[in-house]
Design an enzyme around this catalytic site. Structure first.
Site, short mmCIF file in Angstrom:
data_model
loop_
_atom_site.label_atom_id
_atom_site.label_comp_id
_atom_site.label_asym_id
_atom_site.label_seq_id
_atom_site.Cartn_x
_atom_site.Cartn_y
_atom_site.Cartn_z
N GLN A 166 -4.66 -26.35 -14.42
CA GLN A 166 -4.82 -27.37 -15.48
C GLN A 166 -3.77 -28.48 -15.33
O GLN A 166 -2.82 -28.37 -14.55
CB GLN A 166 -4.75 -26.76 -16.88
CG GLN A 166 -5.74 -25.64 -17.12
CD GLN A 166 -7.21 -26.05 -17.13
OE1 GLN A 166 -8.07 -25.30 -16.71
NE2 GLN A 166 -7.50 -27.26 -17.60
N LYS A 168 -8.30 -5.23 2.20
CA LYS A 168 -9.08 -5.15 3.44
C LYS A 168 -9.21 -6.51 4.11
O LYS A 168 -10.26 -6.84 4.68
CB LYS A 168 -10.47 -4.54 3.19
CG LYS A 168 -10.43 -3.16 2.54
CD LYS A 168 -9.80 -2.11 3.43
CE LYS A 168 -9.71 -0.76 2.73
NZ LYS A 168 -8.49 -0.63 1.88
N TYR A 185 -3.83 -5.64 18.51
CA TYR A 185 -2.98 -4.96 17.54
C TYR A 185 -3.65 -3.74 16.93
O TYR A 185 -3.22 -3.24 15.90
CB TYR A 185 -2.56 -5.95 16.44
CG TYR A 185 -1.70 -7.05 16.98
CD1 TYR A 185 -0.35 -6.82 17.27
CD2 TYR A 185 -2.23 -8.31 17.23
CE1 TYR A 185 0.44 -7.81 17.78
CE2 TYR A 185 -1.45 -9.32 17.73
CZ TYR A 185 -0.11 -9.07 18.01
OH TYR A 185 0.68 -10.07 18.52
N ASP A 242 0.89 -1.17 0.00
CA ASP A 242 0.00 0.00 0.00
C ASP A 242 0.92 1.21 0.00
O ASP A 242 1.63 1.46 0.97
CB ASP A 242 -0.86 -0.04 1.27
CG ASP A 242 -1.85 1.13 1.35
OD1 ASP A 242 -1.61 2.17 0.71
OD2 ASP A 242 -2.84 1.00 2.09
N HIS A 277 -8.72 4.93 2.16
CA HIS A 277 -8.16 3.62 1.82
C HIS A 277 -8.92 2.94 0.69
O HIS A 277 -8.81 1.75 0.49
CB HIS A 277 -8.20 2.69 3.04
CG HIS A 277 -7.29 3.09 4.16
ND1 HIS A 277 -5.92 2.89 4.12
CD2 HIS A 277 -7.55 3.65 5.36
CE1 HIS A 277 -5.39 3.32 5.26
NE2 HIS A 277 -6.35 3.79 6.03
N ARG A 296 -10.86 -0.41 9.54
CA ARG A 296 -9.75 -0.33 10.49
C ARG A 296 -9.09 -1.68 10.77
O ARG A 296 -8.46 -1.89 11.81
CB ARG A 296 -10.23 0.29 11.82
CG ARG A 296 -10.71 1.73 11.64
CD ARG A 296 -11.31 2.31 12.89
NE ARG A 296 -11.90 3.61 12.59
CZ ARG A 296 -11.23 4.76 12.55
NH1 ARG A 296 -9.95 4.78 12.83
NH2 ARG A 296 -11.83 5.87 12.26
N TYR A 333 -0.94 -1.71 14.88
CA TYR A 333 -1.77 -1.67 13.67
C TYR A 333 -1.22 -0.68 12.65
O TYR A 333 -1.03 0.48 12.95
CB TYR A 333 -3.22 -1.30 14.02
CG TYR A 333 -4.09 -1.28 12.79
CD1 TYR A 333 -4.32 -2.45 12.08
CD2 TYR A 333 -4.63 -0.11 12.30
CE1 TYR A 333 -5.08 -2.46 10.93
CE2 TYR A 333 -5.41 -0.09 11.15
CZ TYR A 333 -5.63 -1.27 10.47
OH TYR A 333 -6.39 -1.27 9.33
N LYS A 393 -3.98 -3.45 6.97
CA LYS A 393 -4.07 -4.91 6.90
C LYS A 393 -3.07 -5.45 5.89
O LYS A 393 -2.53 -4.71 5.07
CB LYS A 393 -5.49 -5.30 6.49
CG LYS A 393 -6.41 -5.85 7.60
CD LYS A 393 -5.79 -6.38 8.84
CE LYS A 393 -6.74 -7.25 9.64
NZ LYS A 393 -6.37 -7.38 11.05
N ASP A 394 -2.85 -6.77 5.95
CA ASP A 394 -1.83 -7.40 5.11
C ASP A 394 -2.19 -7.36 3.63
O ASP A 394 -1.33 -7.22 2.78
CB ASP A 394 -1.64 -8.86 5.53
CG ASP A 394 -1.66 -9.02 7.03
OD1 ASP A 394 -1.16 -8.12 7.72
OD2 ASP A 394 -2.20 -10.03 7.52
N GLY A 441 18.10 -6.26 1.26
CA GLY A 441 18.29 -7.43 0.39
C GLY A 441 17.03 -8.22 0.11
O GLY A 441 16.99 -9.01 -0.82
#
Ligand code: 13P
Ligand code: 13P
Ligand code: MG
Ligand code: MG
Length: 368
Positions: free
Chosen positions: A243, A134, A349, A13, A20, A267, A230, A233-234, A105
Site C-alpha cells: 500500500q 519444495k 548438486y 527444515d 518431507h 528430490r 544436495y 531445497k532452499d 553470530g
C-alpha cells in the site's frame, strides 16, 4: 529520532512429518515456547510461528536491526531444540538444514534461510510474508518483477503518483557472490537479462526509487552452493511491504494467480508449478509436491504483528491451483526426462553424478 522496527523471517527444515510432506505439531509448539520466552526477555517485540510444508518459519519483530547476533542466536537455538525433539520422534531429515554444529553470530551461510528488513513504521504498515516449500531461492524473481515492474500486474505503477517513478532492484549473483542494482522501468530489459536465470541471479531486495525505502527482501541462501552437495531445497521466504508507495496487497498477491514453473519438487531435482495455498493445505504430497507458496498478511502496530491473515485461503486462487494440477500432471508424464528433470548442470548438486560415475570406464572412444 523515530524508532525503527526490524522484521526478521528465519526458517529451517528441522524434520519432516511424514517424509518431507509436512511438519509435526510438537515442533511448532516447541518453537512457540522459545519465542514466547524471548519475547518475555525483551529480545523480540513480537513473533508468529508458522510453517510451509516441512519448513519451520519464525516471523519476528524487534528493535535490533538486521543481522543482529542475539536474534540470529535465538533462531539458531530454537532450531536446535526443535531438532532435538524431531530426533526423539525420528522425524525425517531432522536437522538437514543446520549445516554446522557451531553458531558463529549469524545464521547466514549456515543453512537456514533469512529475510530481514528495518524501517520506520508508516501510519499503517501492511506486510505480506511469502514462504515456499519444495523450491529454491530465485523462485521470487518472477513474482517480484511483476509486483514492482509490470504494469499488467500492478495498476499502481501506471495510475498512482506515489509509484509511477518506479523501483530499484538489487540482484545478487549467488555464484560469484556479487551484487548489482537496476533502476526500473528504464532498465527492465537489462534486469530481465539476468533474473530470467533464477538459479544464479536472484532479486535480493526492491527499493522505492524516489524515497529509497525498502519494499521487499528475499532469502537468497542456496543450500547446495553452501554445502556443495544436495541437502534438501532452499525453500525460500520473502517479505513485501504493501500500500501507499508500494504495491497494494492485491497487487502483491496477483503474480501467484499464474503458477509459474520453479525448480525443486521431488528430490529437489525437478521443475514444477508453484501452487498458492493456505497454511493447512501446504502439505506437498504428490511426488513430494507440487511446490507450494503460502502468504501471511499482518498489520504492524508499534512492532506488534496484528494477524495473521492466511491470504491464499481464498477461492479466487482455485483456478490457479487447478491449472497447477494440470501443468503438474503434464510435466509428471515426462518422468525421468528433461524438462521434468532439471538440466545436467543443476543435477550436479544431486546424487545423480555418483550413479553416473559407475559408467565412466564403460565409455569407449568413438575413434574418428
Ligand atoms: P492505497 O490506499 O495504498 O493508495 O491503495 C489503494 C487501493 O485501493 C488498493 O487496492
Ligand atoms: P525439502 O527440501 O522440503 O526437505 O524436500 C526435499 C526432498 O527431497 C523432497 O523430495
Ligand atoms: Mg525436508
Ligand atoms: Mg522443505
Amino acid at each position: 529520532m523515530v524508532e525503527k522496527v526490524t522484521l526478521s523471517v528465519i526458517k529451517a527444515d528441522v524434520g519432516g512429518y511424514v517424509g518431507h510432506s509436512s511438519i509435526h505439531p510438537v515442533l511448532l509448539e516447541e518453537a512457540q515456547r522459545h519465542l514466547e520466552a524471548a519475547k518475555g526477555d525483551g529480545i523480540i517485540v513480537d513473533f508468529h510461528v508458522t510453517r510451509v510444508g516441512d519448513d519451520l518459519e519464525l516471523i519476528m519483530t524487534h528493535r535490533k536491526g538486521v543481522d543482529d547476533p542475539e536474534v540470529h542466536h535465538l533462531a539458531w537455538r530454537t532450531f536446535e531444540e526443535c531438532i532435538r525433539v524431531a530426533k526423539s520422534l525420528k522425524l525425517y531429515g531432522a536437522g538437514q538444514d543446520l549445516l554446522s554444529d557451531a553458531f558463529s553470530g549469524n545464521v547466514k551461510g549456515m543453512g537456514p534461510g533469512v529475510a530481514e528488513m528495518e524501517f520506520v513504521e508508516r501510519e499503517s504498515e501492511p506486510v505480506l510474508i511469502f514462504m515456499a516449500d519444495k523450491t529454491s531461492a530465485g523462485a521470487w524473481n518472477m513474482p517480484l518483477y511483476k509486483m514492482f515492474a509490470d504494469p499488467f500486474n500492478t495498476a499502481g505503477l501506471v495510475i498512482s503518483p506515489k509509484m509511477h517513478e518506479g523501483f530499484s532492484f538489487e540482484v545478487h549473483d549467488v555464484k560469484e557472490h556479487k551484487r548489482i542494482v537496476f533502476h526500473c522501468p528504464e532498465e527492465i530489459y537489462d534486469l530481465l537479462l539476468f533474473i530470467g536465470a533464477p538459479g544464479r541471479y536472484i532479486i535480493k531486495a526492491v527499493y522505492h526509487k524516489g524515497t529509497g525505502e525498502i519494499g521487499a527482501v528475499s532469502s537468497t541462501q542456496r543450500l547446495a552452493l553452501i554445502a556443495g552437495r544436495y541437502v534438501g531445497k532452499d525453500d525460500p521466504v520473502c517479505i513485501v511491504r504493501c500500500q501507499g508507495e508500494f504495491p497494494a496487497v492485491g497487487e502483491a498477491l496477483e503474480p501467484f494467480s499464474m503458477p509459474h514453473i520453479v525448480e525443486g519438487w521431488m528430490r529437489g531435482s525437478h521443475f514444477g508449478p508453484l501452487m498458492p495455498v493456505s497454511v493447512p493445505q501446504s502439505n506437498p504430497t504428490r511426488f513430494d509436491g507440487p511446490p507450494r507458496v503460502v502468504a501471511l498478511g499482518f498489520q504492524l502496530a508499534d512492532g506488534r504483528l496484528i494477524g495473521p491473515r492466511d491470504m491464499f485461503d481464498d477461492p479466487s486462487y482455485d483456478e490457479a491451483r487447478r491449472l497447477c494440477n494440470v501443468v503438474a500432471e503434464h510435466l509428471r508424464r515426462h518422468g525421468p526426462f528433461e524438462p521434468q528433470r532439471l538440466p545436467l548442470e543443476a543435477m550436479e548438486y544431486t546424487t545423480m553424478p555418483q550413479v553416473m560415475e559407475r559408467f565412466r570406464n564403460r565409455f569407449e572412444d568413438l575413434g574418428d
